[in-house]
Enzyme design. Structure first.
Site, PDB file in Angstrom:
ATOM      1  N   VAL A 176       0.793  -1.194  -0.119  1.00 13.01           N
ATOM      2  CA  VAL A 176       0.063  -0.093  -0.021  1.00 13.01           C
ATOM      3  C   VAL A 176       0.945   1.222  -0.160  1.00 13.01           C
ATOM      4  O   VAL A 176       0.522   2.097  -0.647  1.00 13.01           O
ATOM      5  CB  VAL A 176      -0.962  -0.045   1.199  1.00 13.01           C
ATOM      6  CG1 VAL A 176      -1.722   1.305   1.407  1.00 13.01           C
ATOM      7  CG2 VAL A 176      -1.848  -1.124   1.193  1.00 13.01           C
ATOM      8  N   ASP A 210     -28.007   7.708 -41.865  1.00 15.82           N
ATOM      9  CA  ASP A 210     -29.219   6.984 -42.849  1.00 15.82           C
ATOM     10  C   ASP A 210     -29.605   6.124 -42.107  1.00 15.82           C
ATOM     11  O   ASP A 210     -29.579   5.765 -40.910  1.00 15.82           O
ATOM     12  CB  ASP A 210     -28.419   6.400 -44.104  1.00 15.82           C
ATOM     13  CG  ASP A 210     -27.369   5.484 -43.836  1.00 15.82           C
ATOM     14  OD1 ASP A 210     -27.425   4.563 -42.697  1.00 15.82           O
ATOM     15  OD2 ASP A 210     -26.069   5.514 -44.253  1.00 15.82           O
ATOM     16  N   LYS A 232     -30.827   6.335 -47.794  1.00 11.44           N
ATOM     17  CA  LYS A 232     -30.158   5.227 -48.295  1.00 11.44           C
ATOM     18  C   LYS A 232     -30.821   3.697 -48.100  1.00 11.44           C
ATOM     19  O   LYS A 232     -30.309   2.872 -48.181  1.00 11.44           O
ATOM     20  CB  LYS A 232     -28.768   5.046 -47.634  1.00 11.44           C
ATOM     21  CG  LYS A 232     -28.004   6.151 -47.456  1.00 11.44           C
ATOM     22  CD  LYS A 232     -27.852   6.683 -48.977  1.00 11.44           C
ATOM     23  CE  LYS A 232     -26.501   5.614 -49.634  1.00 11.44           C
ATOM     24  NZ  LYS A 232     -26.222   5.962 -51.047  1.00 11.44           N
TER      25      LYS A 232
END
EC number: 2.1.1.107
Length: 470
Positions: free
Chosen positions: A23, A248, A270
């Site tokens: 730690v 699209d 499209k």
């Protein structure tokens, strides 16, 4: 607000770290990264801490903690496995007016260490007030993906022009508007991609021009097969920066929700035989919008270079000198196959895979049927829903057995996904009876047999349905 967020300048400042374990090692790395003059007090050090001490990056004070060690320190960290020692360090530091952090003890700490995203000199800190550190780390992990490493380079680049910009734009609002145009768009992209020489030349030009004539650009982005989780990080960042988006029918509605809220949206259609805008008009619109100084997002389903006509669009941009970028996406074939449990290649079934389009050209499906009917391969047909019956019959007429496994995957990777599995002979009827419609892909080959065993994707009881031929 339990803790006031600040950033401390610790370079060459004396700091004491109490503890020598793993730690403490994590804390030491952070303090050293900030340039602290670090002393570590502990009877013994973890191997990596000892290595840092041997290299002279920190000073080891062997022995046990004593209050006098805090004298002259700017900051202290208690990181032992003894709660009493940690509390003593905290009390002694408080008495001396020294900022102190006790690991895993927010109550005893005068400050806490946040989860950090380091894009020096840009820093982002996330904290939970010490209550749920794991949550702070989780949020940091999400932010890490949204803040590319190049932002540090961009911050340094901007800093180098700070005085010049301030001199050119004395008004605070004008200065802010200038930086907003610089820090998003082609110039910023050039910096983050490492082309700093070109970026500097453009920056000097913009400063001299007073910030006028903001350059536009077009981003041709593959949105993937539909599931927002399958977007690339780059795609998501550009979606949230765009001024206008051209999309699209193949772009899932869920994906449009991720586009910047105030971006203009332009639907270009499209759909088969029903284009809201012809392709030439789309190409010209991209040019026109970029010339207005806008950041234009051309959002395409799947990958823009796989039956997406992306090549035609960027060819037009190149002809007109418009800056552009292409962001690949997961092509629909890969997404559909993976989410339907159909490997496109498999050692026992298929050594190759071929992608084709089922669109008719001049009234017929013009494909190399001799190549497509070879054994031990998988064929994926894009845009083949309307011609499914003709396609399947053509496979049979050119040598594939009518019993060859075949599948159609509709709305792949989304909750609306449906997969119908059958044979070349049966698939068109199955698609018709179950109402399979675009967007959908057709997969032909022995690998389809594996769907029954390998299909895994199901968000809920009623989603991602797989329908097998009776």
């Amino acid at each position: 607000m339990e803790f006031f967020p600040i950033f401390l300048k610790l370079r060459h400042q004396r700091c004491l770290l109490v503890g020598g374990g793993e730690v403490a090692l994590r804390k030491a790395r952070l303090l050293l990264a900030a340039g602290a003059s670090l002393q570590v007090v502990a009877p013994e050090l973890a191997p990596e801490l000892a290595d840092l001490a041997e290299r002279g990056e920190l000073e080891h004070l062997p022995g046990r903690y004593a209050p006098a060690l805090l004298d002259g320190m700017r900051l202290a960290v208690a990181a032992t496995d003894d709660a009493e020692v940690n509390r003593a360090v905290a009390a002694d530091a408080e008495a001396r007016g020294i900022l102190v952090n006790v690991v895993d003890d927010a109550e005893a700490s005068r400050y806490i260490s946040p989860a950090i995203i380091d894009r020096s000199p840009l820093m982002v800190a996330v904290a939970s007030g010490g209550s749920v550190p794991v949550l702070a780390r989780s949020i940091r992990a999400r932010l890490e993906s949204l803040i590319p490493a190049g932002y540090g380079r961009l911050a340094r680049f901007g800093s180098s022009f700070r005085d010049a910009v301030k001199a050119r734009f004395p008004d605070v609002d004008a200065r802010r508007r200038f930086w907003e145009t610089v820090l998003e768009g082609p110039l910023a992209d050039a910096v983050m991609n490492g082309d700093e020489a070109a970026a500097r030349a453009e920056m000097e030009k913009r400063i001299a021009a007073g910030g006028a004539d903001r350059a536009g650009a077009v981003y041709l982005v593959g949105a993937g097969p539909g599931n927002p989780d399958l977007l690339t990080f780059r795609a998501l960042r550009l979606m949230q920066q765009a001024d206008v988006v051209l999309y699209d029918k193949l772009v899932a509605p869920e994906l449009l929700e991720l586009v910047r809220r105030d971006a203009e949206r332009v639907y270009v259609g499209k759909a088969r035989a029903n284009h809201a805008l012809p392709q030439d008009d789309i190409n010209q619109l991209l040019v026109d919008l970029a010339r207005q100084g806008k950041r234009v997002l051309r959002l395409k389903g799947g990958d823009p270079f796989t039956f997406g006509r992306g090549g035609e669009e960027i060819a037009t941009l190149a002809e007109h000198g418009i800056a552009f970028e292409v962001v690949p996406g997961i092509t629909s074939a890969s997404g559909a196959a993976a989410y339907a449990g159909i490997p496109l290649t498999h050692r026992d079934y298929a050594q190759s895979v071929t992608f084709v389009t089922g669109h008719k050209q001049d009234g017929s499906i013009d494909l190399d049927w001799q190549a497509l009917t070879r054994p031990q391969q998988t064929v994926v047909v894009y845009m083949g829903v309307s011609t499914a019956a003709e396609l399947c019959q053509a496979f049979v007429d050119n040598g594939r057995a009518a019993s060859t496994p075949a599948a159609a995957v509709e709305w792949a990777t989304t909750e609306r996904q449906r997969t119908v599995c059958g044979t070349l002979a049966a698939l068109p009827g199955l698609m018709a009876s179950h109402g399979i419609a675009s967007p959908a892909l057709i997969i032909v080959g022995e690998v389809v047999e594996l769907a029954d065993k390998l299909s895994w994707y199901r968000r809920s009881e009623n989603s991602a349905v797989t329908i097998q031929e009776d």
